[in-house]
Write an enzyme that holds these catalytic residues in place. Structure first.
Site, PDB file in Angstrom:
ATOM      1  N   VAL A   1       0.969  -1.494   0.140  1.00 17.70           N
ATOM      2  CA  VAL A   1       0.120  -0.186   0.136  1.00 17.70           C
ATOM      3  C   VAL A   1       0.691   1.011  -0.067  1.00 17.70           C
ATOM      4  CG1 VAL A   1      -1.647   1.407   1.297  1.00 17.70           C
ATOM      5  CG2 VAL A   1      -1.827  -0.837   1.492  1.00 17.70           C
TER       6      VAL A   1
ATOM      7  N   THR B   1       1.972  -7.090  10.169  1.00 17.82           N
ATOM      8  CA  THR B   1       0.886  -7.766   9.410  1.00 17.82           C
ATOM      9  C   THR B   1       0.779  -9.240   9.497  1.00 17.82           C
ATOM     10  OG1 THR B   1       1.877  -7.303   7.500  1.00 17.82           O
ATOM     11  CG2 THR B   1       0.138  -5.723   8.139  1.00 17.82           C
TER      12      THR B   1
ATOM     13  N   THR C   1      -8.190  -3.160   9.859  1.00 14.34           N
ATOM     14  CA  THR C   1      -8.787  -4.449   9.035  1.00 14.34           C
ATOM     15  C   THR C   1     -10.311  -5.074   9.517  1.00 14.34           C
ATOM     16  OG1 THR C   1      -7.489  -6.896   9.145  1.00 14.34           O
ATOM     17  CG2 THR C   1      -7.557  -5.476  11.631  1.00 14.34           C
TER      18      THR C   1
ATOM     19  N   TYR D   1      -3.392 -10.594  15.970  1.00 14.56           N
ATOM     20  CA  TYR D   1      -3.419  -9.502  14.587  1.00 14.56           C
ATOM     21  C   TYR D   1      -4.893  -8.900  14.570  1.00 14.56           C
ATOM     22  CZ  TYR D   1      -3.511  -7.350  10.088  1.00 14.56           C
ATOM     23  OH  TYR D   1      -4.186  -6.658   9.455  1.00 14.56           O
TER      24      TYR D   1
ATOM     25  N   TRP E   1      -8.503  -8.216   2.812  1.00 16.30           N
ATOM     26  CA  TRP E   1      -7.945  -8.819   2.019  1.00 16.30           C
ATOM     27  C   TRP E   1      -6.462  -8.396   0.613  1.00 16.30           C
ATOM     28  CZ3 TRP E   1     -11.790 -13.238  -0.179  1.00 16.30           C
ATOM     29  CH2 TRP E   1     -12.038 -14.404   0.887  1.00 16.30           C
TER      30      TRP E   1
END
Length: 302
Positions: free
Chosen positions: A12, A71, A110, A134, A159
């Protein structure tokens, strides 16, 4: 205007360097102080959150965009302290530094903040219940950012994939070139979302200096399973010559593919609030996938 971009070496972050460039001077940061192309940049070490406020003060940006995160979903189960340092403590410190200067702070979260027991797309105001470390660390990060004040924009996504970095699409392309058959989970559903779309939407929200505040869901449109996503990737790749032929993709259950961390079974996010703020609809995930595959095919051809 100067924008401070944290995590510029991620998938990203890489796209944000492109999408934010028309808005002004981008000051990129990575943990090592080096970009993937070998160029130098500022250092932002999320294992040392106490150093981040001074960075914001020294750069004096008009906005901070945080694309850095821990992540490794499965590894986080055994590395809880590191996950919470990067995903909760560091964003909280950055948000506080931004609040003290009256500048916006953009932060990504997320779908893993939800437990995946729903049957309809999750809205921003629905109850959260992460299944693992997470998700819990990302939720703690959201809470820390909110506690710093109301000058934040939290964008929950899901995703995430792209043409570079470590992600599901690149794994499928690699395995698809090596094997005649792949086994992929078919009982987890969500929305594949390309890094370029996240970056482009972020830039659109920041463009006029009047970015909305609060929490928004940012994904492509529609939904599928990992099996459906894999099939679409490999069929599209074969059509473009990225793989010689599409292997057979066999649907399996989550129980057939155990992982250290539990994943939400259903994690489609409702993007209506974001679409209202933007004034346009999110593209369907299939359309977005075609864009990414076209880009990979074009790069190979050139």
């Amino acid at each position: 205007m100067t924008i401070l971009l944290l995590g510029a070496n991620g998938q990203v972050g890489h796209e944000l360097r492109r999408s934010l460039a028309p808005l002004g001077n981008i000051v990129a940061t990575t943990r090592s102080g080096e970009l993937p192309d070998g160029g130098r940049c500022e250092i932002a070490d999320f294992d040392r959150p106490d150093t981040l406020a001074e960075l914001v003060k020294r750069i004096a940006p008009v906005a901070v965009v945080n694309a850095a995160a821990y992540t490794a979903v499965d590894k986080a189960e055994d590395d809880e302290a590191a996950a919470f340092r990067a995903n909760a403590e560091a964003p909280g410190i950055l948000a506080q530094a931004c609040a003290e200067r009256g500048i916006p702070f953009v932060h990504y979260s997320t779908d893993y903040v939800f437990d995946g027991q729903g049957t309809h797309p999750y809205r921003e105001d629905q109850a959260t219940r992460p299944l693992g470390v997470y998700g819990a660390s990302k939720l703690a990060g959201e809470e820390a950012v909110r506690q710093a004040g109301d000058g934040h924009l939290i964008l929950r996504t899901a995703w995430v994939y792209g043409g570079r970095g470590h992600n599901f699409l690149r794994t499928m392309l690699r395995l698809g070139a090596e094997r005649d058959e792949l086994r992929v989970v078919a009982d987890q559903r969500g929305t594949p979302t390309p890094a370029y779309l996240i970056a482009d939407v972020t830039a659109a929200l920041l463009k006029d200096g009047t970015a909305p505040r609060g929490t928004y869901h940012l994904t492509a449109g529609g939904e599928t399973s990992w099996h459906g996503f894999a099939t679409a990737i490999l069929d599209g790749a074969a059509e473009r010559g990225l793989v010689s032929r599409a292997p057979h993709v066999v649907p399996i259950t989550t129980a057939d593919f155990p992982t250290r961390a539990r994943r939400p079974a259903y994690s489609r996010l409702d993007v209506a609030k974001l679409e209202g703020a933007l004034g346009f609809s999110m593209p369907d995930w299939r359309e977005s996938l075609s864009t990414v595959l076209d880009g990979l095919a074009g790069s190979r051809a050139s």
